[in-house]
Write an enzyme that holds these catalytic residues in place. Structure first.
Site, PDB file in Angstrom:
ATOM      1  N   GLU A 298      -0.166   0.589   4.940  1.00 40.91           N
ATOM      2  CA  GLU A 298      -1.620   0.554   4.786  1.00 40.91           C
ATOM      3  C   GLU A 298      -2.265   1.811   4.214  1.00 40.91           C
ATOM      4  O   GLU A 298      -3.215   2.357   4.804  1.00 40.91           O
ATOM      5  CB  GLU A 298      -2.267   0.216   6.138  1.00 40.91           C
ATOM      6  CG  GLU A 298      -1.930  -1.172   6.636  1.00 40.91           C
ATOM      7  CD  GLU A 298      -2.650  -1.548   7.935  1.00 40.91           C
ATOM      8  OE1 GLU A 298      -3.249  -0.654   8.571  1.00 40.91           O
ATOM      9  OE2 GLU A 298      -2.609  -2.722   8.309  1.00 40.91           O
TER      10      GLU A 298
ATOM     11  N   GLU B 226       1.920  -8.251   8.555  1.00 40.63           N
ATOM     12  CA  GLU B 226       1.211  -8.215   9.832  1.00 40.63           C
ATOM     13  C   GLU B 226       0.193  -9.343   9.852  1.00 40.63           C
ATOM     14  O   GLU B 226      -0.508  -9.578   8.860  1.00 40.63           O
ATOM     15  CB  GLU B 226       0.487  -6.877  10.050  1.00 40.63           C
ATOM     16  CG  GLU B 226       1.394  -5.685  10.282  1.00 40.63           C
ATOM     17  CD  GLU B 226       0.602  -4.418  10.609  1.00 40.63           C
ATOM     18  OE1 GLU B 226      -0.569  -4.544  11.039  1.00 40.63           O
ATOM     19  OE2 GLU B 226       1.149  -3.315  10.444  1.00 40.63           O
TER      20      GLU B 226
END
Length: 424
Positions: free
Chosen positions: A217, A315
């Site tokens: 991320e 995720e």
């Protein structure tokens, strides 16, 4: 803990690896290419994240942070946790945590559920610590054990560099909450050192460690995307210096995973794009009805199918709310019940702030199963999925282990109580 001979070899060579990297750079020899040990063309990734193990997140393990809950948020992440405790006490507590949070029994349970991958978050400080950091080390013997447990259970491992020097996103799950300092100074070179060290350590384990993710991320909206791409190229080369068959994974950096990243690869072969799909981190998203959540998930499927490289949803969650205690940060409330700044009440967090899966309301259970099934259908339109996370202390909507036990996560994974929700 009894260390294996291979573990001793790995431990003794870590310092040599770091010295070699520092003095000589990556080796220049070429490795013979071979296919990854998992067939990513013809089989689906079906996995779970081992969150909260080697990178602390207060909402996953609130007991570790409970003593600071009422101290004005002085301890909110692993950086402040270790800085406050000091290295000796931090190591003592974390070593106990590493030894118990995930065990061989978890890997056996993961395999029994029909899952074929685990994604293991790891901070740079575990493999390439920096002078002046408060972090402690000792994670690697447990990661070595995890690889052994995965091998014995028939599970593939993705090692995910979850935190970079300076923090790549300012989230607590990067190790350090606050400003985004990655890409400044020597932080990219330091991150590449961490990647090289991981690649060298596990190059001979590519039968089980099939993927290394370069960085979790990176916050594309505030970082230079061209610099991120350049880092991906460097990271690819760092891995290929030691392994020809470990898949190199890189993330969409919070941009469109299809339109923006189609046409890009980190290197010539075995690229895996990662995207994370949550519908809970804005007032508009938590305001969606269960039907709207399902429609939004289903809309992702065709976009994934259009991707020109292996692409996984690395995720995702069964949660349709941000109710879990400290999910938005230690001491912070939820958008769903209006306790988070600049939010309005959508509904109650009763049973979802803390609790168990079995104690959820019948409506919550009904909505969870529907939503999970729709996401499974959507995310298997391309390479597959890895649920966040295997277990939590008290966040029921996120606890895959308990969702499986309660029958809210399909068993077998292809079972559908609510088929064809997406129409494909």
């Amino acid at each position: 803990m009894t260390m294996t001979f291979s573990g001793l070899l790995k431990t003794s060579t870590l310092a040599l690896a770091l010295l070699s990297i520092a003095t000589q750079g990556a080796p220049t020899f070429k490795l013979k290419s071979r296919a990854p040990a998992f067939d990513y063309d013809n089989n689906k990734i079906r996995g779970t994240n081992l969150g909260g193990w080697f990178v602390l997140e207060p909402w996953i393990t609130p007991s570790l942070f409970a003593e600071w809950a009422d101290t004005g948020r002085t301890v909110v992440d692993e950086w402040t946790y270790t800085a406050t405790l000091g290295k000796d006490e931090a190591f003592s507590r974390l070593n106990d945590h590493w030894n118990t949070w995930i065990t061989q029994d978890d890997f056996n349970g993961i395999a029994a559920a029909g899952l074929n991958h685990v994604r293991i978050p790891l901070g740079y400080w575990a493999v390439a610590p920096l002078d002046g950091d408060p972090y402690v080390q000792g994670q690697l013997p447990y990661l070595d054990k995890a690889v052994e447990w995965a091998r014995s259970a028939g599970i593939k491992v993705q090692i995910d560099l979850h935190g970079a020097p300076g923090s790549q996103n300012g989230f607590d799950n990067s190790g350090k909450y606050g400003s985004v300092g990655w890409l400044q100074g020597d932080t990219v070179a330091q991150t590449i050192t961490a990647i090289r060290t991981i690649a060298q350590r596990y190059a001979d384990d590519s039968d089980t460690v099939t993927v290394i993710q370069l960085l979790n991320e990176p916050l594309g909206p505030v970082l230079d995307l061209d610099a991120i791409k350049d880092f991906y190229h460097q990271g690819y080369d760092a891995i290929r210096a030691y392994s020809a068959d470990i898949v190199v994974s890189f993330m969409d950096a919070f941009t469109d995973f299809d339109t923006y990243w189609n046409g890009f690869t980190a290197g010539p072969n075995y690229n895996l794009l990662g995207t994370h799909q949550y519908q809970i981190f804005s007032p508009a998203e938590v305001g969606r009805s269960p039907t709207e959540h399902i429609a939004a998930a289903c809309a992702i499927g065709p976009r994934l199918a259009s991707c020109d490289k292996w692409t996984q949803v690395g995720e995702w969650t069964g949660a349709q709310t941000d109710c879990a205690k400290w999910l938005n940060g230690l001491g912070k409330g939820a958008r769903y019940d209006g306790t988070f700044p600049d939010s309005n009440v959508v509904g109650s967090c009763n049973g979802k702030y803390t609790g168990t899966v079995s104690a959820l309301s019948d409506d919550d259970k009904f909505n969870l199963r529907h939503y999970i099934e729709a996401q499974l259908d959507a995310y298997e339109r391309r390479s597959g999925w890895i649920f966040w996370t295997w277990h939590t202390e008290s966040a029921p909507e996120w606890n895959m282990k308990d969702l499986l036990a309660a029958g809210l996560f399909p068993q077998p994974l292809t079972d559908r109580q609510y088929p064809n929700q997406c129409g494909y």
